[in-house]
Design an enzyme around this catalytic site. Structure first.
Site, PDB file in Angstrom:
ATOM      1  CG  ASP A   1      -2.015  -1.058   1.108  1.00  0.00           C
ATOM      2  OD1 ASP A   1      -2.131  -1.671   0.034  1.00  0.00           O
ATOM      3  OD2 ASP A   1      -2.727  -1.277   2.101  1.00  0.00           O
ATOM      4  N   GLY A   2       2.005   1.202   0.665  1.00  0.00           N
ATOM      5  CA  GLY A   2       2.886   2.371   0.705  1.00  0.00           C
ATOM      6  C   GLY A   2       3.392   2.763  -0.669  1.00  0.00           C
TER       7      GLY A   2
ATOM      8  CG  ASP B   1      -0.593  11.779  22.129  1.00  0.00           C
ATOM      9  OD1 ASP B   1      -0.297  12.628  22.996  1.00  0.00           O
ATOM     10  OD2 ASP B   1      -0.374  10.564  22.269  1.00  0.00           O
TER      11      ASP B   1
ATOM     12  CG  ASN C   1      -3.860   6.071   3.442  1.00  0.00           C
ATOM     13  OD1 ASN C   1      -4.773   5.607   2.781  1.00  0.00           O
ATOM     14  ND2 ASN C   1      -2.910   5.313   3.947  1.00  0.00           N
TER      15      ASN C   1
END
Length: 413
Positions: free
Chosen positions: A185-186, A315, A285
């Site tokens: 996917d990257g 965060d 994404n």
């Protein structure tokens, strides 16, 4: 930070009594309805309330406030095949077919870097494309600098035929007819980042660690590549976020080379009238705003259509597409959204609250995220894990509105 989700294509069908719709890539400009500010048919039935059988009443298909108008072109030569049926019906977006208005001649092959297991598939694929299909093959220059490829004498004849480019320096957006990815996917996310405008069809082979977006198996790649070149393939349309980052100029001049800004943005520019620097990115994404190296909690305000809806203390916060809902957002506790749902998900990262949960908003709203006046530290923003940069007081990230376009038209076998 201004963020805008780019629209993906949804098909438009013709009826026998409807005004003709023309694909802008294949037949020129689209036909517009002059009675209503929408594209497509002069007469068509409503998506949500079609008349019963035997009814003579006609319903006009309208464009809702949060239903972005779709796009049906991918790169310079590809578009969605129009449904030849004369009966109006709603086609499943996942079953849309690819067609070419001209035979594809060029292909971009993207290989996962630093993976020795992909060298042989890469060589076989490139040899097949050049010798069997007579294609012009583009590869990134650093791929050919791999010692295993550079020292392979048997691959020398093929290497001489490659067209090479460098990321952030060479613009190949109008030279690529379709893309083939070898990896996970990257690798597909990286391919998407190379095209900040229209994205050619992407054929992704599952040769990496994750395969949510890579449906093809490499075992019989010859027949599958041939089917795509012949236009015999379905396309799954994915949304991207168009993100606009506006920063205060703090006495630092930004160098611009070949239309690219300090972080490689292809749509960077300076608004000298208001003393701000604006950069634009397309992400498949998610956009992540986090506290970075600071030990303090981040404190950012989230605006929806100009109204403050919440302050995220924790965060950070993730703004993701339906595709990104299976990535970082899923790890942060969000639900998964089907890629055909036009929506944006807002997910807090470890919120300092008992009530803040992930929020799904329509893909037509305007989102703006900026540091809260009470924030004690800066925040950091990244786009699909890349182009990470600091956000200070006075800076903002926004999505002017959410759209669905062909950021990543992933073929399915």
């Amino acid at each position: 930070m201004e963020m805008e989700q780019e629209k993906m294509t949804m098909n438009k069908e013709l009826s026998s009594d409807a005004a003709a719709y023309c694909c802008s890539a294949c037949h020129g400009d689209e036909t517009w309805s002059y009675n209503h500010p929408i594209r497509g048919r002069a007469k068509s039935r409503s998506l949500s309330a079609s008349p019963a059988l035997g009814s003579t009443k006609e319903f006009r298909r309208t464009r809702s406030l949060h239903g972005p108008c779709p796009v049906t072109t991918f790169g310079p030569k590809a578009c969605v095949l129009q449904n030849p049926q004369t009966i109006m019906h709603i086609q499943d977006p996942a079953s849309q077919r690819l067609t070419w208005n001209k035979s594809p001649k060029s292909v971009l092959v993207i290989k996962k870097m630093r993976d020795a297991s992909l060298l042989q598939p890469f060589k076989e694929l490139c040899t097949h494309l050049m010798e069997e299909n007579n294609m012009i093959v583009y590869v990134e220059k650093k791929v050919l600098e791999d010692p295993a490829i550079a020292s392979d004498e048997s691959f020398g004849a093929v290497k001489k035929k490659f067209c090479t480019f460098r990321e952030d320096y060479d613009d190949i957006s109008n030279q690529i007819d379709f893309i083939i990815c070898l990896g996970g996917d990257g690798t597909l996310l990286y391919a998407s980042s190379l095209f900040q405008g229209s994205v050619p069809p992407v054929m992704a082979f599952h040769l990496g660690s994750l395969g949510f977006l890579t449906p093809f198996s490499f075992e019989n790649f010859q027949s599958q590549v041939t089917q795509v070149i012949e236009g015999n393939a379905a396309v799954v349309l994915r949304s991207r976020l168009k993100v606009r980052v506006v920063k205060e100029l703090r006495g630092k001049k930004t160098a611009v080379h070949n239309g690219l800004g300090e972080n490689g943005s292809r749509a960077a520019g300076l608004d000298m009238d208001v003393g701000k620097q604006a950069m634009q990115y397309q992400v498949l994404n998610e956009v992540v705003i986090d506290r970075g190296p600071s030990s303090y909690l981040s404190n950012v305000d989230v605006y929806l259509d100009g109204h403050l809806i919440t302050t995220v203390q924790g965060d950070g916060v993730i703004v993701s597409t339906p595709t990104g809902s299976t990535a970082y957002a899923a790890a942060a506790g969000a639900s998964m959204i089907h890629p055909n749902v036009p929506a944006i998900m807002i997910t807090p990262i470890c919120p300092h609250s008992l009530s803040f949960r992930p929020i799904v908003v329509p893909a037509g709203v305007e989102l703006k995220i900026m540091l809260s006046p009470e924030a004690r530290n800066t925040a950091w923003v990244s786009f699909d894990g890349r182009k990470r940069q600091e956000i200070r007081h006075g800076d903002r990230s926004s999505l002017p509105h959410a759209t669905r376009s062909p950021p990543s038209a992933c073929g399915t076998p």
